[in-house]
Write a protein that holds these residues in place. Structure first.
Motif, PDB file in Angstrom:
ATOM      1  N   ALA A 271     -12.148 -20.977  57.438  1.00  0.00           N
ATOM      2  CA  ALA A 271     -11.735 -21.059  56.045  1.00  0.00           C
ATOM      3  C   ALA A 271     -12.787 -21.653  55.133  1.00  0.00           C
ATOM      4  CB  ALA A 271     -10.463 -21.897  55.935  1.00  0.00           C
ATOM      5  N   ILE A 272     -13.602 -22.584  55.652  1.00  0.00           N
ATOM      6  CA  ILE A 272     -14.465 -23.317  54.747  1.00  0.00           C
ATOM      7  C   ILE A 272     -15.952 -23.066  54.884  1.00  0.00           C
ATOM      8  CG2 ILE A 272     -15.155 -25.626  54.007  1.00  0.00           C
ATOM      9  CD1 ILE A 272     -12.424 -26.572  54.460  1.00  0.00           C
TER      10      ILE A 272
ATOM     11  N   SER B 192     -22.416 -29.197  56.859  1.00  0.00           N
ATOM     12  CA  SER B 192     -21.055 -28.987  56.357  1.00  0.00           C
ATOM     13  C   SER B 192     -20.000 -29.070  57.450  1.00  0.00           C
ATOM     14  CB  SER B 192     -20.959 -27.653  55.617  1.00  0.00           C
ATOM     15  OG  SER B 192     -21.218 -26.567  56.493  1.00  0.00           O
ATOM     16  N   THR B 193     -20.309 -28.583  58.653  1.00  0.00           N
ATOM     17  CA  THR B 193     -19.317 -28.639  59.724  1.00  0.00           C
ATOM     18  C   THR B 193     -18.953 -30.078  60.063  1.00  0.00           C
ATOM     19  OG1 THR B 193     -20.086 -26.553  60.666  1.00  0.00           O
ATOM     20  CG2 THR B 193     -18.826 -27.988  62.109  1.00  0.00           C
TER      21      THR B 193
ATOM     22  N   ASP C 124     -15.237 -31.588  59.636  1.00  0.00           N
ATOM     23  CA  ASP C 124     -14.553 -32.129  60.814  1.00  0.00           C
ATOM     24  C   ASP C 124     -14.035 -33.540  60.560  1.00  0.00           C
ATOM     25  OD1 ASP C 124     -14.837 -29.874  62.329  1.00  0.00           O
ATOM     26  OD2 ASP C 124     -16.574 -30.590  63.458  1.00  0.00           O
ATOM     27  N   GLN C 125     -14.715 -34.293  59.690  1.00  0.00           N
ATOM     28  CA  GLN C 125     -14.366 -35.694  59.468  1.00  0.00           C
ATOM     29  C   GLN C 125     -13.755 -35.953  58.097  1.00  0.00           C
ATOM     30  OE1 GLN C 125     -17.575 -38.459  60.831  1.00  0.00           O
ATOM     31  NE2 GLN C 125     -18.665 -36.596  61.436  1.00  0.00           N
TER      32      GLN C 125
ATOM     33  N   LEU D 109     -27.974 -36.007  54.043  1.00  0.00           N
ATOM     34  CA  LEU D 109     -27.043 -36.709  53.162  1.00  0.00           C
ATOM     35  C   LEU D 109     -25.602 -36.644  53.666  1.00  0.00           C
ATOM     36  CD1 LEU D 109     -28.448 -35.346  49.772  1.00  0.00           C
ATOM     37  CD2 LEU D 109     -29.058 -37.471  50.943  1.00  0.00           C
ATOM     38  N   THR D 110     -25.420 -36.165  54.878  1.00  0.00           N
ATOM     39  CA  THR D 110     -24.068 -35.972  55.411  1.00  0.00           C
ATOM     40  C   THR D 110     -23.249 -37.256  55.387  1.00  0.00           C
ATOM     41  OG1 THR D 110     -24.837 -34.179  56.839  1.00  0.00           O
ATOM     42  CG2 THR D 110     -22.750 -35.223  57.419  1.00  0.00           C
ATOM     43  N   ASP D 111     -23.823 -38.363  55.864  1.00  0.00           N
ATOM     44  CA  ASP D 111     -23.084 -39.626  55.923  1.00  0.00           C
ATOM     45  C   ASP D 111     -22.743 -40.135  54.532  1.00  0.00           C
ATOM     46  OD1 ASP D 111     -23.118 -39.607  58.664  1.00  0.00           O
ATOM     47  OD2 ASP D 111     -24.848 -40.945  58.855  1.00  0.00           O
TER      48      ASP D 111
END
Length: 201
Positions: free
Chosen positions: A7-8, A34-35, A39-40, A162-164
């Motif tokens: 979906a995303i 993005s995954t 997920d979080q 920059l995920t965190d």
């Protein structure tokens, strides 16, 4: 079933640009995974659980229809040898009609499942996009790329990840997360063929 796997990710394969068409030279660039974010993301597990609950409703309805048609077919096969030709033709037409009815209902339930998927996913996706934009603005980034598998990026500096930071933004705003809406399943017709599952995400 995985609500977010289909979906995303496509919706997050994007660039956030400070100025369209600007050269990357001299621009500040970062990337996200993005995954990992999805997920979080706060609310993800609740949305996943709600989708699975809703999908069970659709699957149960389709199974009832399939079982009904299977029973009709089995009864016809058992008794057709003793039927007159006209009675046999009439029963075959009835079974074909029921099968067509099932196929229409199956398609309708598939569409309902997809719509439900969108209802559950979109609020979380909106928050993810907003968090990415906040990080971009606060950090003065001109570009934020999606570095998940399948992206055009083949090598990257982990210091630019920059995920965190995006996840921290999401968690900081988690108190305002919207509650998924309650589904309203529709009724089933009386006979049909084998079901297909609602879309797996």
């Amino acid at each position: 079933m995985r609500l977010f796997r289909r979906a995303i990710p496509l919706a997050l394969v994007f660039l956030t640009l400070a100025s369209a068409g600007a050269s990357a030279q001299g621009q500040k660039i970062g990337y996200i995974r993005s995954t990992a974010i999805l997920d979080q993301a706060p609310g993800r597990e609740a949305a996943q659980a709600q989708f699975e609950k809703d999908a069970q409703v659709y699957q149960a309805e389709m199974k009832r229809m399939s079982d009904s048609l299977d029973a009709m077919v089995a009864a016809f096969q058992k008794s057709q040898a003793s039927m007159t030709a006209s009675a046999r033709d009439a029963k075959q037409k009835e079974l074909q009609s029921r099968n067509a009815e099932y196929q229409r209902r199956s398609a309708d339930l598939q569409q309902k499942a997809q719509q439900r998927q969108g209802e559950l996913v979109q609020p979380i996706l909106d928050k993810v996009k907003a968090a990415i934009e906040d990080v971009r603005v606060e950090g003065g980034y001109s570009f934020i790329l999606n570095a998940d598998e399948g992206s055009a990026i083949v090598a990257m500096d982990k210091n630019l990840d920059l995920t965190d930071r995006v996840l921290a933004k999401l968690r900081a705003g988690a108190g305002t997360a919207a509650k998924p809406a309650t589904p309203a399943p529709a009724g089933a017709p009386s006979g049909v063929t084998r079901p297909q599952n609602p879309p797996v995400i």
